[in-house]
Design a protein around this motif. Structure first.
Motif, PDB file in Angstrom:
ATOM      1  N   SER A 132       2.491 -45.487  49.096  1.00  0.00           N
ATOM      2  CA  SER A 132       1.408 -45.141  50.037  1.00  0.00           C
ATOM      3  C   SER A 132       0.205 -44.581  49.292  1.00  0.00           C
ATOM      4  CB  SER A 132       1.840 -44.108  51.077  1.00  0.00           C
ATOM      5  OG  SER A 132       3.205 -44.049  51.215  1.00  0.00           O
ATOM      6  N   ARG A 133       0.470 -43.781  48.264  1.00  0.00           N
ATOM      7  CA  ARG A 133      -0.633 -43.256  47.449  1.00  0.00           C
ATOM      8  C   ARG A 133      -1.418 -44.408  46.822  1.00  0.00           C
ATOM      9  NH1 ARG A 133       0.973 -41.259  41.672  1.00  0.00           N
ATOM     10  NH2 ARG A 133       1.087 -43.528  41.573  1.00  0.00           N
ATOM     11  N   ASP A 134      -0.697 -45.361  46.244  1.00  0.00           N
ATOM     12  CA  ASP A 134      -1.364 -46.462  45.549  1.00  0.00           C
ATOM     13  C   ASP A 134      -2.108 -47.382  46.517  1.00  0.00           C
ATOM     14  OD1 ASP A 134      -0.374 -45.378  43.277  1.00  0.00           O
ATOM     15  OD2 ASP A 134       1.265 -46.810  43.022  1.00  0.00           O
ATOM     16  N   VAL A 135      -1.553 -47.591  47.713  1.00  0.00           N
ATOM     17  CA  VAL A 135      -2.245 -48.405  48.712  1.00  0.00           C
ATOM     18  C   VAL A 135      -3.576 -47.750  49.070  1.00  0.00           C
ATOM     19  CG1 VAL A 135      -2.166 -49.147  51.134  1.00  0.00           C
ATOM     20  CG2 VAL A 135      -0.190 -49.543  49.648  1.00  0.00           C
ATOM     21  N   GLN A 136      -3.563 -46.426  49.205  1.00  0.00           N
ATOM     22  CA  GLN A 136      -4.799 -45.701  49.514  1.00  0.00           C
ATOM     23  C   GLN A 136      -5.809 -45.816  48.364  1.00  0.00           C
ATOM     24  OE1 GLN A 136      -5.923 -44.556  52.253  1.00  0.00           O
ATOM     25  NE2 GLN A 136      -7.786 -43.695  51.363  1.00  0.00           N
ATOM     26  N   LEU A 137      -5.325 -45.765  47.136  1.00  0.00           N
ATOM     27  CA  LEU A 137      -6.232 -45.899  45.982  1.00  0.00           C
ATOM     28  C   LEU A 137      -6.825 -47.305  45.921  1.00  0.00           C
ATOM     29  CD1 LEU A 137      -4.142 -43.844  43.391  1.00  0.00           C
ATOM     30  CD2 LEU A 137      -6.391 -43.233  44.317  1.00  0.00           C
ATOM     31  N   VAL A 138      -6.025 -48.312  46.275  1.00  0.00           N
ATOM     32  CA  VAL A 138      -6.543 -49.687  46.333  1.00  0.00           C
ATOM     33  C   VAL A 138      -7.656 -49.773  47.376  1.00  0.00           C
ATOM     34  CG1 VAL A 138      -5.977 -52.054  47.042  1.00  0.00           C
ATOM     35  CG2 VAL A 138      -4.429 -50.824  45.505  1.00  0.00           C
ATOM     36  N   ARG A 139      -7.409 -49.184  48.553  1.00  0.00           N
ATOM     37  CA  ARG A 139      -8.420 -49.200  49.626  1.00  0.00           C
ATOM     38  C   ARG A 139      -9.715 -48.570  49.151  1.00  0.00           C
ATOM     39  NH1 ARG A 139      -4.705 -46.931  53.834  1.00  0.00           N
ATOM     40  NH2 ARG A 139      -3.748 -48.754  54.772  1.00  0.00           N
ATOM     41  N   GLN A 140      -9.575 -47.418  48.496  1.00  0.00           N
ATOM     42  CA  GLN A 140     -10.758 -46.682  48.056  1.00  0.00           C
ATOM     43  C   GLN A 140     -11.513 -47.470  46.974  1.00  0.00           C
ATOM     44  OE1 GLN A 140     -11.270 -44.206  49.916  1.00  0.00           O
ATOM     45  NE2 GLN A 140     -12.985 -43.175  48.926  1.00  0.00           N
ATOM     46  N   ALA A 141     -10.772 -48.146  46.107  1.00  0.00           N
ATOM     47  CA  ALA A 141     -11.420 -48.989  45.094  1.00  0.00           C
ATOM     48  C   ALA A 141     -12.182 -50.121  45.780  1.00  0.00           C
ATOM     49  CB  ALA A 141     -10.374 -49.552  44.129  1.00  0.00           C
ATOM     50  N   ALA A 142     -11.618 -50.663  46.861  1.00  0.00           N
ATOM     51  CA  ALA A 142     -12.288 -51.746  47.591  1.00  0.00           C
ATOM     52  C   ALA A 142     -13.593 -51.246  48.209  1.00  0.00           C
ATOM     53  CB  ALA A 142     -11.360 -52.308  48.664  1.00  0.00           C
ATOM     54  N   VAL A 143     -13.590 -50.003  48.693  1.00  0.00           N
ATOM     55  CA  VAL A 143     -14.824 -49.434  49.243  1.00  0.00           C
ATOM     56  C   VAL A 143     -15.857 -49.267  48.119  1.00  0.00           C
ATOM     57  CG1 VAL A 143     -15.857 -47.450  50.440  1.00  0.00           C
ATOM     58  CG2 VAL A 143     -13.607 -48.280  51.120  1.00  0.00           C
TER      59      VAL A 143
END
Lengths: 163, 24
Positions: A132-143
């Motif tokens: 879940s942490r890494d999924v959130q980091l992926v999302r933030q990188a996409a932003v």
């Protein structure tokens, strides 16, 4: 224009105002990086990272990456918010520097396997597990990639995130 | 994937008009 230290000590409920942050320059980044290295100042770190992003100095990419990946154990909400802001800051820096190394870092950051390979030693109380942490980091990188306005970033978003 | 479409649209707008204009 207040001194940079005074500027980042303010509360910005809607984020650091870009117009004001843009009044600062590469001359102020050394002060910001010193504050970023001080964990006693962690409440300021999100403001500092956003401001570094708006200043847009390529030399701050490496320290920002080190900040995102660094730290051990359960980190505070302020530190997690700051690490998230760091990924946006890389996007802002890419906006100002089309050849920035931030492009490769953010592109790699769109794969959650990359985050696993980076061996991040911190976690937060918000996430039940590291996935879940890494999924959130992926999302933030996409932003961050979105905010860069970079056509290469758009191509990478399409390539990596298309279903 | 409407989220991806939104991101690509915003990316294009920022590319065309600059980050400063997008945010203000």
């Amino acid at each position: 224009t207040p001194p940079i230290t005074t500027f980042v000590q303010q509360l910005f409920p809607h984020g650091v105002p870009q117009a004001q942050a843009s009044n600062y320059s590469s001359a102020d980044t050394a002060v910001l990086l010193t504050l970023l290295a001080d964990s006693k100042q962690q409440d300021l770190h999100a403001n500092i990272l956003e401001t570094l992003g708006y200043i847009g100095d390529e030399t701050t990419v490496a320290p920002i990456v080190a900040y995102i990946q660094g730290g051990r154990g359960v980190i505070s909400a302020a530190q997690f918010r700051a690490k998230s802001s760091g990924l946006l800051a890389l996007g802002y820096i890419l906006n100002r520097n089309p050849n920035s190394s931030a492009l490769l870092y953010l592109t790699d950051s769109l794969d959650h396997q990359t985050w696993q390979a980076r061996d991040i030693a911190w976690t937060t109380a918000f996430f039940p597990d590291l996935i879940s942490r890494d999924v959130q980091l992926v999302r933030q990188a996409a932003v961050g990639m979105t905010l860069s306005g970079s056509p290469q970033a758009a191509a990478a978003l399409k390539r990596k995130l298309s279903p | 994937n409407s989220m991806l479409d939104e991101m690509l649209k915003a990316n294009q707008t920022i590319n065309a008009h600059g980050l400063d204009n997008y945010q203000s």
